[in-house]
Structures are given as C-alpha cells and as structure tokens.
Design an enzyme around this catalytic site. Structure first.
Site, PDB file in Angstrom:
ATOM      1  N   SER A  99      17.315 -19.496 -68.651  1.00  0.00           N
ATOM      2  CA  SER A  99      16.708 -20.803 -68.579  1.00  0.00           C
ATOM      3  C   SER A  99      17.528 -21.568 -67.328  1.00  0.00           C
ATOM      4  O   SER A  99      18.168 -22.422 -67.490  1.00  0.00           O
ATOM      5  CB  SER A  99      17.142 -21.574 -69.969  1.00  0.00           C
ATOM      6  OG  SER A  99      18.563 -21.396 -70.490  1.00  0.00           O
ATOM      7  N   GLY A 152      23.093 -18.906 -68.574  1.00  0.00           N
ATOM      8  CA  GLY A 152      23.704 -18.342 -67.360  1.00  0.00           C
ATOM      9  C   GLY A 152      22.899 -17.377 -66.803  1.00  0.00           C
ATOM     10  O   GLY A 152      21.825 -16.894 -67.209  1.00  0.00           O
TER      11      GLY A 152
END
Length: 197
Positions: free
Chosen positions: A106, A32
């Site tokens: 990520s 996130g």
C-alpha cells in the site's frame, strides 16, 4: 451506483458480535516495502491472537491477488483499486466482530487514508513495518528486487515506483532492529495498553 440498490440492515449488530467475541474489532493495516516483514509479523501476531481466544484473520497481498484481485496490475491504477477492494473487505471483517490484519505494501498515503475513512474512529490502526530498501533488497526472499534491478519487473515499489512512508502511524515496528517474534510481542503490549485486546 444504481439507484435501485438499497442498504439492508443486518439482524446482528457489530456491537453484539464484539460482545460475544469478548474483544474489539478493528483493522491492523501493515504497510511497508516488499520483504520488510509485513506478512511475517502479521501472521505471527495473528497466531498469538488466535491462541488467546481472539477472532483474527490475515489478508495477505499476494494471497488476495491469487483470487479477488487477480485481474489487477501493479501500475498506480491497479494498486489503488487493489487497496480500495481490500479496504472494503477489511470493513466487512470489522462489522463481523473480528480483528483483521492486512499485509499490503500500500505505497500511497492517500489510499491508506481512504481505507481509514471507511471505518469508525479507532477501528483503523496503521502499522508501519519499517525497514530500509537496502535491507529489504538483501533479504529478497522472492527474488523480486533482483528482477526489478534487471528491469524484469516494472513499477516495483522502492526501486522504480515510489513508497510514501506513513507520516503519523499509530504503531511503528522496526524489523531491522527487532525479530518477528519481538515485533509481535510489541504489538501485544501496545494493543493491550490501549485496550484493544
């Protein structure tokens, strides 16, 4: 890779470690935006797991960049290598019979998929910590969004660099609607129902 490297089989199997720990081992991959609550939820849930007798460890993005990945930048190449290394470390935790919770932005789907393929089916659980960039920017606990808006931080995810939302995450936690504690409770319920804990 050198042709002189040979895999050495461990004397203790993953299954034996799981049996001794009395729980499955797997990766909970929290993804996130910055300030979405990834680390907060991961740590709150790790505490619940620990107090229930589960072997769990949190790999936090900032913490890992203090040591293992301190040589990496935040451009696309650096971010990809950051996730590749963490994926390999997370795999070792799974082999050791532990639950590993990774809290990393990520931003690229492809990189998260690379980690998924490192482990067996069912050992990678993608947890999308959903929160709008507007809310994350309002929170901004580290002052990073302000710096990114002032062009002091290049390649900042959600501002000057992309974030690719998961298309089919196993779990979605909405930290705009629910508190950290409520999200941790949701995780407990989902993972209990699925037989992971």
């Amino acid at each position: 890779m050198s042709s002189n490297i040979v895999w050495h089989e461990a004397s203790i199997t993953k299954e034996e470690r799981r049996s001794k720990n009395k729980h499955q081992s797997f990766i909970l991959w929290f993804t996130g935006l910055s300030a979405s609550g990834k680390s907060s939820v991961a740590n709150a849930f790790a505490r619940q797991l620990f107090e229930s007798g589960n072997q769990a460890f949190v790999l936090d993005g900032d913490n890992v960049r203090h040591g293992l990945n301190k040589d990496l930048g935040f451009d696309e190449v650096g971010r990809k290598e950051n996730i590749r290394r963490i994926g390999e470390v997370a795999k070792l935790f799974v082999e050791s019979g532990q639950i590993v919770l990774t809290a990393f932005i990520s931003p690229y789907r492809e990189d998260r998929e690379v980690v998924r393929k490192l482990v067996a089916d069912g050992e990678f659980i993608e947890v999308y910590v959903k929160c709008s960039v507007e809310t994350c920017e309002q929170r901004d606990p580290k002052g990073l969004y302000k710096k990114a808006r002032n062009a002091e931080i290049p390649n900042f995810t959600g501002i000057s660099a992309p974030y690719e939302e998961p298309e089919n995450p196993e779990i979605t936690l909405n930290t705009e609607q629910y508190s950290i504690e409520e999200c941790a409770q949701q995780l407990t319920q989902i993972l209990t129902d699925k037989g992971y804990i």
